[in-house]
Design an enzyme around this catalytic site. Sequence first.
Site, PDB file in Angstrom:
ATOM      1  N   SER A 103       0.880  -1.503  -0.069  1.00 64.94           N
ATOM      2  CA  SER A 103       0.254   0.136   0.133  1.00 64.94           C
ATOM      3  C   SER A 103       0.918   1.375  -0.108  1.00 64.94           C
ATOM      4  O   SER A 103       1.958   1.182   0.545  1.00 64.94           O
ATOM      5  CB  SER A 103      -1.022  -0.104   1.301  1.00 64.94           C
ATOM      6  OG  SER A 103      -1.679   1.308   1.269  1.00 64.94           O
ATOM      7  N   LYS A 105      -4.500  -6.468   3.479  1.00 67.53           N
ATOM      8  CA  LYS A 105      -4.574  -5.491   2.641  1.00 67.53           C
ATOM      9  C   LYS A 105      -6.141  -4.990   2.092  1.00 67.53           C
ATOM     10  O   LYS A 105      -6.305  -3.879   1.724  1.00 67.53           O
ATOM     11  CB  LYS A 105      -3.739  -5.754   1.436  1.00 67.53           C
ATOM     12  CG  LYS A 105      -3.647  -4.871   0.349  1.00 67.53           C
ATOM     13  CD  LYS A 105      -3.049  -3.487   0.606  1.00 67.53           C
ATOM     14  CE  LYS A 105      -3.300  -2.315  -0.363  1.00 67.53           C
ATOM     15  NZ  LYS A 105      -3.512  -2.393  -1.667  1.00 67.53           N
ATOM     16  N   HIS A 154      -7.699  -3.190   4.857  1.00 65.00           N
ATOM     17  CA  HIS A 154      -6.781  -1.818   4.792  1.00 65.00           C
ATOM     18  C   HIS A 154      -7.759  -0.939   3.689  1.00 65.00           C
ATOM     19  O   HIS A 154      -7.904   0.142   4.000  1.00 65.00           O
ATOM     20  CB  HIS A 154      -5.372  -1.982   4.627  1.00 65.00           C
ATOM     21  CG  HIS A 154      -4.893  -0.709   3.868  1.00 65.00           C
ATOM     22  ND1 HIS A 154      -4.982  -0.293   2.687  1.00 65.00           N
ATOM     23  CD2 HIS A 154      -4.220   0.438   4.490  1.00 65.00           C
ATOM     24  CE1 HIS A 154      -4.505   0.924   2.517  1.00 65.00           C
ATOM     25  NE2 HIS A 154      -3.922   1.197   3.810  1.00 65.00           N
ATOM     26  N   ASN A 155      -8.050  -1.794   2.719  1.00 65.30           N
ATOM     27  CA  ASN A 155      -8.582  -1.016   1.311  1.00 65.30           C
ATOM     28  C   ASN A 155     -10.162  -0.459   1.980  1.00 65.30           C
ATOM     29  O   ASN A 155     -10.630   0.535   1.469  1.00 65.30           O
ATOM     30  CB  ASN A 155      -8.602  -1.594   0.104  1.00 65.30           C
ATOM     31  CG  ASN A 155      -7.156  -1.463  -0.468  1.00 65.30           C
ATOM     32  OD1 ASN A 155      -6.191  -1.357   0.232  1.00 65.30           O
ATOM     33  ND2 ASN A 155      -6.828  -1.969  -1.750  1.00 65.30           N
ATOM     34  N   GLU A 173     -10.007   2.444   4.118  1.00 65.28           N
ATOM     35  CA  GLU A 173      -9.662   3.540   3.364  1.00 65.28           C
ATOM     36  C   GLU A 173     -10.930   4.435   2.524  1.00 65.28           C
ATOM     37  O   GLU A 173     -11.211   5.128   2.556  1.00 65.28           O
ATOM     38  CB  GLU A 173      -8.612   3.015   2.465  1.00 65.28           C
ATOM     39  CG  GLU A 173      -8.091   4.144   1.302  1.00 65.28           C
ATOM     40  CD  GLU A 173      -7.062   3.324   0.236  1.00 65.28           C
ATOM     41  OE1 GLU A 173      -6.139   2.762   0.511  1.00 65.28           O
ATOM     42  OE2 GLU A 173      -7.554   3.750  -0.912  1.00 65.28           O
TER      43      GLU A 173
HETATM   44  P1  NBP Z   1      -1.762  -2.627 -13.234  1.00 68.44           P
HETATM   45  O1  NBP Z   1      -2.647  -3.341 -12.201  1.00 68.44           O
HETATM   46  O2  NBP Z   1      -2.549  -1.522 -13.918  1.00 68.44           O
HETATM   47  O3  NBP Z   1      -1.364  -3.900 -14.145  1.00 68.44           O
HETATM   48  C1  NBP Z   1      -0.429  -3.586 -15.266  1.00 68.44           C
HETATM   49  C2  NBP Z   1       0.822  -4.500 -15.299  1.00 68.44           C
HETATM   50  O4  NBP Z   1       0.176  -5.775 -15.361  1.00 68.44           O
HETATM   51  C3  NBP Z   1       1.580  -4.184 -16.528  1.00 68.44           C
HETATM   52  O5  NBP Z   1       2.779  -4.510 -16.032  1.00 68.44           O
HETATM   53  C4  NBP Z   1       1.112  -5.132 -17.551  1.00 68.44           C
HETATM   54  O6  NBP Z   1       1.900  -5.473 -18.578  1.00 68.44           O
HETATM   55  C5  NBP Z   1       0.820  -6.166 -16.536  1.00 68.44           C
HETATM   56  N1  NBP Z   1       0.037  -7.412 -17.083  1.00 68.44           N
HETATM   57  C6  NBP Z   1      -1.318  -7.504 -17.322  1.00 68.44           C
HETATM   58 BR1  NBP Z   1      -2.506  -5.999 -17.309  1.00 68.44          BR
HETATM   59  N2  NBP Z   1      -1.723  -8.729 -18.089  1.00 68.44           N
HETATM   60  C7  NBP Z   1      -0.585  -9.282 -18.141  1.00 68.44           C
HETATM   61  C8  NBP Z   1      -0.294 -10.504 -18.642  1.00 68.44           C
HETATM   62  N3  NBP Z   1      -1.407 -11.318 -19.240  1.00 68.44           N
HETATM   63  N4  NBP Z   1       0.866 -11.169 -18.581  1.00 68.44           N
HETATM   64  C9  NBP Z   1       1.958 -10.217 -18.386  1.00 68.44           C
HETATM   65  N5  NBP Z   1       1.827  -9.098 -17.550  1.00 68.44           N
HETATM   66  C10 NBP Z   1       0.403  -8.461 -17.730  1.00 68.44           C
HETATM   67  O7  NBP Z   1      -0.725  -2.241 -12.480  1.00 68.44           O
HETATM   68  P2  NBP Z   1      -0.417  -1.391 -11.032  1.00 68.44           P
HETATM   69  O8  NBP Z   1      -1.454  -0.185 -11.122  1.00 68.44           O
HETATM   70  O9  NBP Z   1       0.931  -1.032 -10.991  1.00 68.44           O
HETATM   71  O10 NBP Z   1      -0.870  -2.582 -10.031  1.00 68.44           O
HETATM   72  C11 NBP Z   1       0.108  -3.640  -9.939  1.00 68.44           C
HETATM   73  C12 NBP Z   1      -0.705  -4.499  -8.838  1.00 68.44           C
HETATM   74  O11 NBP Z   1      -0.543  -3.756  -7.563  1.00 68.44           O
HETATM   75  C13 NBP Z   1      -2.124  -4.748  -8.813  1.00 68.44           C
HETATM   76  O12 NBP Z   1      -2.513  -5.931  -8.338  1.00 68.44           O
HETATM   77  C14 NBP Z   1      -2.759  -3.717  -8.444  1.00 68.44           C
HETATM   78  O13 NBP Z   1      -4.174  -3.904  -7.685  1.00 68.44           O
HETATM   79  C15 NBP Z   1      -1.852  -3.346  -6.735  1.00 68.44           C
HETATM   80  N6  NBP Z   1      -2.077  -2.070  -6.411  1.00 68.44           N
HETATM   81  C16 NBP Z   1      -1.746  -0.990  -7.319  1.00 68.44           C
HETATM   82  C17 NBP Z   1      -1.874   0.221  -6.534  1.00 68.44           C
HETATM   83  C18 NBP Z   1      -1.957   1.596  -7.061  1.00 68.44           C
HETATM   84  O14 NBP Z   1      -2.036   2.513  -6.584  1.00 68.44           O
HETATM   85  N7  NBP Z   1      -1.898   1.479  -8.641  1.00 68.44           N
HETATM   86  C19 NBP Z   1      -1.575   0.413  -5.041  1.00 68.44           C
HETATM   87  C20 NBP Z   1      -1.564  -1.041  -4.348  1.00 68.44           C
HETATM   88  C21 NBP Z   1      -1.692  -1.889  -5.081  1.00 68.44           C
HETATM   89  P3  NBP Z   1       1.883  -4.602 -19.900  1.00 68.44           P
HETATM   90  O15 NBP Z   1       2.561  -3.446 -19.696  1.00 68.44           O
HETATM   91  O16 NBP Z   1       2.403  -5.562 -20.832  1.00 68.44           O
HETATM   92  O17 NBP Z   1       0.360  -4.266 -20.261  1.00 68.44           O
END
Ligand code: NBP
Length: 476
Positions: free
Chosen positions: A131, A185, A188-189, A192
């Site tokens: 988080s 987590k 937590h959300n 939030e």
């Molecule tokens: P996203 O949740 O938007 O996912 C994007 C990533 O997943 C990219 O690297 C994408 O690759 C990859 N991906 C997908 Br979509 N399908 C795929 C597949 N079939 N094979 C390989 N890679 C694949 O990214 P994020 O916002 O950075 O979040 C990552 C994780 O962390 C998620 O589970 C999210 O819920 C969690 N999270 C996010 C936040 C936040 O603030 N964003 C906070 C806390 C936790 P590509 O580039 O090739 O499309």
Amino acid sequence: MPSCEIGLIGLAVMGQNLALNIAQHGFKISVYNRTASKVDDTLTRAKNEGNLPVEGHKDLPSFIDSIAKPRKIILLVKAGPAVDKILDDVVPLLAKGDMVIDGGNEWFESTEARTTKMEALGFKYLGMGVSGGEDGARYGPALMPGGSPDAYEALKPIVEKIAAQVEEGPCVSYIGPGGSGNYVKMVHNGIEYGDMELIAEAYDLLKRLGGLTNDDLNEVFKRWNQGELQSFLIEITADIFTQVDEYDNHHRLIDKILDVAGSKGTGMWTVQEAARRGVPIPTIQSALDMRYISVFKKLRVDASRVFPKRPLATQDKERLIKDVQDALYCSKICSYAQGMILLRVASDEQKWNLNLAEIARGWKGGCIIRAKFLDRIRSAFTKNKELQSLLLDESFAEEIKEREAGWRRVVSMAQQQGIPVAALSASLSYFDAASSDHLPLNLVQAQRDYFGAHTYKRIDRTDGPHHTIWARTTEL
Ligand code: NBP
């Protein structure tokens, strides 16, 4: 010779920033992403942010080969099928003893199923809640790792360095077995969601009943951030009121943002989970409902024409500000009480042995709900490990008693004037119900027995359950 101490797959917002954070702490990291341009972006950032030790790979075999055994590989990809797809591709390249850590917002039972599968193949698997959003990932997130304790031991030296640091240590500790890290987590959300809705309702009341301008609101939230409400969300809310609209610099951006809020799923999971376990979490549920109601914009606008609101009677500003502060604080206690009870019940049912004091400590830094208030929760559960509800903690109880009158004034005033305060009022009703020695549910039970022979227990007898052939006095 593989030279990287750890690997990371998934270089979107979270993965890219967490990789740079790990490298910044001196751990050489190898990175991979399905879309190769994100590998280049990460390498460029690593160079620009101080020649950080990041090695980029555009194919999985060379990525895996670059990591020292036993390998540690963090996944930060979209939760769900993408994780299964990556595991299918990665597993044939791994060696026994290697470890995969899923840092996504994954459904806890999916993590448990994957753990079983991976362990049967001779690998280790952890589900680790992360988080803090973009900045947290880069400069210190709160981390919630769950899975086998020996897998965590291998990861500990790295995560303790990269996590947010607070007075009492890094914001990471072993949460428990199975999918408990993802579960904590998720809750937590949910909390939030509750915090954000309560703050939004406070804003609405101050603006519409108190006539506060954005500058006034900025001042009030800054002031609140110096006291018992101090938190990341209050702090950023104060900032939001001063942001000027880039398209029209006579206006503040907040007044140009559509009143429709999205959600990605962890709030819904929290509500579903609470319902599945029979734990009431009305503050969090109302926060989720308000996001859903917000989406029905056209319906709301149409109905607002059918039910025009009466002009609002403005209130004494200083009194209102104090009452809203009290209402917000008491509701926050109720919301956290609900979240903590859900964690306790899940912990008992899943046999996770969660340490609620340590979880509150871990949320003190790095994460979105970080707040001074969490210290109090930590002390409450440290003082009494068996504490059944924060409402039963002496110091929280005293605080509610001191603030209760203002809380009631705010909720009833809002309801009289037609201002929706779903989370503030749900919290107050929760408080009233959870502190009542009698509820009218004797009648509900009588109705259930009347039409469905569901039986009931009596207050004056220990035998039973009882069933009555209820005398019908009206004809159908
Ligand atoms: P996203 O949740 O938007 O996912 C994007 C990533 O997943 C990219 O690297 C994408 O690759 C990859 N991906 C997908 Br979509 N399908 C795929 C597949 N079939 N094979 C390989 N890679 C694949 O990214 P994020 O916002 O950075 O979040 C990552 C994780 O962390 C998620 O589970 C999210 O819920 C969690 N999270 C996010 C936040 C936040 O603030 N964003 C906070 C806390 C936790 P590509 O580039 O090739 O499309």
